[in-house]
Design a protein around this motif. Structure first.
Motif, PDB file in Angstrom:
ATOM      1  N   ILE A   1      -6.074 -21.162  23.010  1.00 13.62           N
ATOM      2  CA  ILE A   1      -7.367 -21.101  23.708  1.00 13.62           C
ATOM      3  C   ILE A   1      -8.517 -21.426  22.744  1.00 13.62           C
ATOM      4  O   ILE A   1      -9.481 -22.109  23.105  1.00 13.62           O
ATOM      5  CB  ILE A   1      -7.579 -19.707  24.348  1.00 13.62           C
ATOM      6  CG1 ILE A   1      -6.437 -19.416  25.334  1.00 13.62           C
ATOM      7  CG2 ILE A   1      -8.934 -19.608  25.038  1.00 13.62           C
ATOM      8  CD1 ILE A   1      -6.381 -20.322  26.541  1.00 13.62           C
TER       9      ILE A   1
ATOM     10  N   ILE B   1      -8.722 -25.074  22.534  1.00 16.74           N
ATOM     11  CA  ILE B   1      -9.218 -25.635  23.799  1.00 16.74           C
ATOM     12  C   ILE B   1     -10.736 -25.470  23.859  1.00 16.74           C
ATOM     13  O   ILE B   1     -11.459 -26.365  24.311  1.00 16.74           O
ATOM     14  CB  ILE B   1      -8.499 -24.976  25.003  1.00 16.74           C
ATOM     15  CG1 ILE B   1      -7.022 -25.418  25.006  1.00 16.74           C
ATOM     16  CG2 ILE B   1      -9.183 -25.346  26.321  1.00 16.74           C
ATOM     17  CD1 ILE B   1      -6.173 -24.830  26.115  1.00 16.74           C
TER      18      ILE B   1
ATOM     19  N   VAL C   1      -0.921 -26.800  32.932  1.00 17.27           N
ATOM     20  CA  VAL C   1      -1.520 -25.594  32.340  1.00 17.27           C
ATOM     21  C   VAL C   1      -2.773 -25.954  31.540  1.00 17.27           C
ATOM     22  O   VAL C   1      -3.850 -25.372  31.722  1.00 17.27           O
ATOM     23  CB  VAL C   1      -0.484 -24.879  31.445  1.00 17.27           C
ATOM     24  CG1 VAL C   1      -1.124 -23.741  30.661  1.00 17.27           C
ATOM     25  CG2 VAL C   1       0.685 -24.386  32.288  1.00 17.27           C
ATOM     26  N   THR C   2      -2.659 -26.934  30.635  1.00 11.95           N
ATOM     27  CA  THR C   2      -3.801 -27.218  29.752  1.00 11.95           C
ATOM     28  C   THR C   2      -4.966 -27.850  30.520  1.00 11.95           C
ATOM     29  O   THR C   2      -6.129 -27.608  30.183  1.00 11.95           O
ATOM     30  CB  THR C   2      -3.387 -28.135  28.577  1.00 11.95           C
ATOM     31  OG1 THR C   2      -2.593 -29.209  29.097  1.00 11.95           O
ATOM     32  CG2 THR C   2      -2.604 -27.373  27.532  1.00 11.95           C
TER      33      THR C   2
ATOM     34  N   LEU D   1      -6.715 -24.958  32.133  1.00 10.17           N
ATOM     35  CA  LEU D   1      -7.393 -24.117  31.134  1.00 10.17           C
ATOM     36  C   LEU D   1      -8.671 -24.772  30.614  1.00 10.17           C
ATOM     37  O   LEU D   1      -9.715 -24.116  30.486  1.00 10.17           O
ATOM     38  CB  LEU D   1      -6.449 -23.821  29.967  1.00 10.17           C
ATOM     39  CG  LEU D   1      -5.345 -22.792  30.246  1.00 10.17           C
ATOM     40  CD1 LEU D   1      -4.367 -22.728  29.067  1.00 10.17           C
ATOM     41  CD2 LEU D   1      -5.952 -21.403  30.518  1.00 10.17           C
TER      42      LEU D   1
ATOM     43  N   ILE E   1     -11.349 -24.464  33.155  1.00 12.97           N
ATOM     44  CA  ILE E   1     -11.886 -23.085  33.171  1.00 12.97           C
ATOM     45  C   ILE E   1     -12.919 -22.903  32.059  1.00 12.97           C
ATOM     46  O   ILE E   1     -14.014 -22.386  32.268  1.00 12.97           O
ATOM     47  CB  ILE E   1     -10.729 -22.059  33.005  1.00 12.97           C
ATOM     48  CG1 ILE E   1      -9.915 -21.977  34.301  1.00 12.97           C
ATOM     49  CG2 ILE E   1     -11.259 -20.680  32.609  1.00 12.97           C
ATOM     50  CD1 ILE E   1      -8.666 -21.086  34.196  1.00 12.97           C
ATOM     51  N   VAL E   2     -12.564 -23.351  30.857  1.00 20.53           N
ATOM     52  CA  VAL E   2     -13.452 -23.169  29.699  1.00 20.53           C
ATOM     53  C   VAL E   2     -14.746 -23.967  29.881  1.00 20.53           C
ATOM     54  O   VAL E   2     -15.852 -23.476  29.617  1.00 20.53           O
ATOM     55  CB  VAL E   2     -12.713 -23.562  28.395  1.00 20.53           C
ATOM     56  CG1 VAL E   2     -13.666 -23.620  27.224  1.00 20.53           C
ATOM     57  CG2 VAL E   2     -11.583 -22.574  28.117  1.00 20.53           C
TER      58      VAL E   2
ATOM     59  N   SER F   1      -9.942 -29.891  37.410  1.00 20.37           N
ATOM     60  CA  SER F   1      -8.680 -30.437  36.901  1.00 20.37           C
ATOM     61  C   SER F   1      -8.074 -31.382  37.938  1.00 20.37           C
ATOM     62  O   SER F   1      -8.300 -31.233  39.146  1.00 20.37           O
ATOM     63  CB  SER F   1      -7.701 -29.295  36.616  1.00 20.37           C
ATOM     64  OG  SER F   1      -7.346 -28.653  37.823  1.00 20.37           O
TER      65      SER F   1
END
Ligand code: ADP
Ligand code: ASP
Ligand code: MG
Length: 411
Positions: free
Chosen positions: A16, A19, A76-77, A80, A83-84, A94
């Motif tokens: 994270i 990321i 997944v990435t 994520l 989200i960030v 995404s």
């Protein structure tokens, strides 16, 4: 507004914290006024783990289900990172390969991109959204199945998306700050190149420099995508340009040899005392071709009696057992006295468009390698590269010897 594709590989999105660092690179480009499409890989190590699970599930696993499994790392990435970004106040969403869609062939595990519909991404840009795209994935529309593009395929996702949205630039962010004269992890004296010609990059990638997937270089070359390789570990507020992959006319000062690559993905097979008569090569290589086994280097030695010959060639190491079995099954139609093989071999190659206009480039290498006591098992040459097959234990010595020989060491 200009459009930009930014691709981040596995080590750049490994956790994270990283990321969040990626998000800061994206933030900089958004603030500079670009429409941004980001392509992400799975976290480093994740795809290997997923592949391992498939193999554990069944030795002969179903290829379409393999794709369903291994495509998940990028899902997944991409989620994520979106989200960030949103948490930083940057509008984003995404996209999975099938949602865009990125249409591919049905060659599961190594599908080819056939077309990308840019409309959804463009509508997102119009809303001021960053598109965060799962790399490596596509869909075979006719069967409605997920596909993946082969290992390292996120590079190809990125360049193909850049072509589809007519991006001004495609930045491939990775864990090194550009393309080097050879793998900087094995030769500390390797130099970063400011520019590399498409044709050279294509050879380097296909001869083992995994910094870019081969197919991504082909797509960049065909669609004239301005592609840079650069570091995601640079300070996001002070980015360095990295290496530009470009046309030959954009190179100011051309070396004879630009880079050295090596590939451990080779295995050698020798057939002893094969009849020296027409049709024998076909009897050997047609069954291998029909089994989709790529034969690379081939050398034939005519023996003293001129009736029989030894034939040596290489196949990808993953295909070694299968190739031997095919040759053994066809031993009657081929006719040979014995078969030997080696998998502890490596192919070392030197690449440079300057070789077109310089004679004797490879000969210098043969001499330098022999002075180090390195035996050459096979040789291939083409207009802008030559390769030698040697024992794997000499990989580093051979790469370093050639790197020094052609004046590539950093001062
Ligand atoms: P990513 O996960 O970002 O896609 P890769 O591991 O696929 O990264 O590719 C980057 C790696 O490629 C580097 O860490 C480096 O060890 C290796 N590499 C091999 N040859 C070269 C080269 N000539 N220049 C730069 N890197 C190279
Ligand atoms: N995650 C995939 C792989 O490891 C694709 C990529 O990283 O480019 O091969
Ligand atoms: Mg890669």
């Amino acid at each position: 507004m200009t459009r930009l594709v930014m691709k981040f590989g596995g080590t750049s999105v490994a956790n994270i914290e990283r990321i969040k660092n990626v998000a800061r690179h994206v933030q900089r480009e958004v603030a500079a006024g670009h429409h941004v499409a980001v392509v992400v890989s799975a976290m480093s190590g994740k795809t290997n783990e997923l592949v391992g699970w498939c193999k554990e599930g069944a030795a002969l696993y179903d290829a379409s289900e393999y794709d369903a499994v291994v495509a998940s790392g990028e899902q997944v990435t991409s989620g994520l990172l979106a989200i960030v970004l949103k948490d930083m106040g940057i509008p984003a969403r995404s996209w999975q390969g099938w949602q865009i869609p990125i249409r591919t062939s049905d060659a599961h595990g190594s599908a080819r991109i056939e077309g990308i519909d840019p409309k959804g991404l463009e509508a997102g840009f119009a809303r001021g959204e960053v598109a965060v795209i799962a790399g490596f994935q596509g869909i075979h529309v006719e069967s409605g199945r997920l596909t993946t593009l082969g290992r390292g395929g996120s590079d190809t996702s990125a360049v193909a998306i850049a072509a589809a949205i007519h991006a001004d630039r495609c930045d491939i962010y990775t864990d090194v700050d550009g393309v080097y004269t050879t793998d900087p992890r094995i030769v500390p004296k390797a130099k970063r190149l400011d520019r590399v010609v498409f044709e050279e990059m294509l050879e380097m990638a296909s001869l083992g420099s995994k910094v870019l997937q081969v197919r991504s270089v082909e797509v960049a070359m065909v669609h004239k995508v301005k592609t840079f390789v650069r570091s995601s570990f640079d300070d996001p507020s002070d980015p360095k340009p990295g290496t530009l992959i470009c046309d030959e006319e954009d190179i100011v000062e051309q070396q004879v040899v630009t880079g050295i690559a090596y590939s451990k993905d080779e295995a050698q097979i020798t057939l002893r005392d094969v009849a020296d008569k027409p049709g024998v090569a076909a009897a050997i290589f047609v069954p291998l071709a029909e089994a989709n086994i790529n034969v690379d280097m081939i050398i034939q030695v005519v023996s003293d009696d001129a009736k029989t010959t030894d034939l040596t060639f290489t196949v990808p190491s993953a295909e070694y057992e299968r190739a031997r079995k095919i040759l053994e099954d066809n031993s009657d139609s081929i006719g040979y006295a014995g078969i030997t093989g080696a998998t502890d071999v490596v192919k070392v190659s030197a690449i440079g468009i300057g070789m077109r206009s310089h004679a004797g480039v490879a000969a210098r290498a043969f001499k330098a390698l022999s002075e180090k006591g390195i035996n050459i098992r096979a040789i291939t040459t083409s207009e802008i590269k030559f390769s030698v097959l040697i024992d794997a234990e000499y990989t580093e010595l051979a790469v370093r010897t050639l790197h020094t020989l052609y004046g590539l060491d950093k001062a």
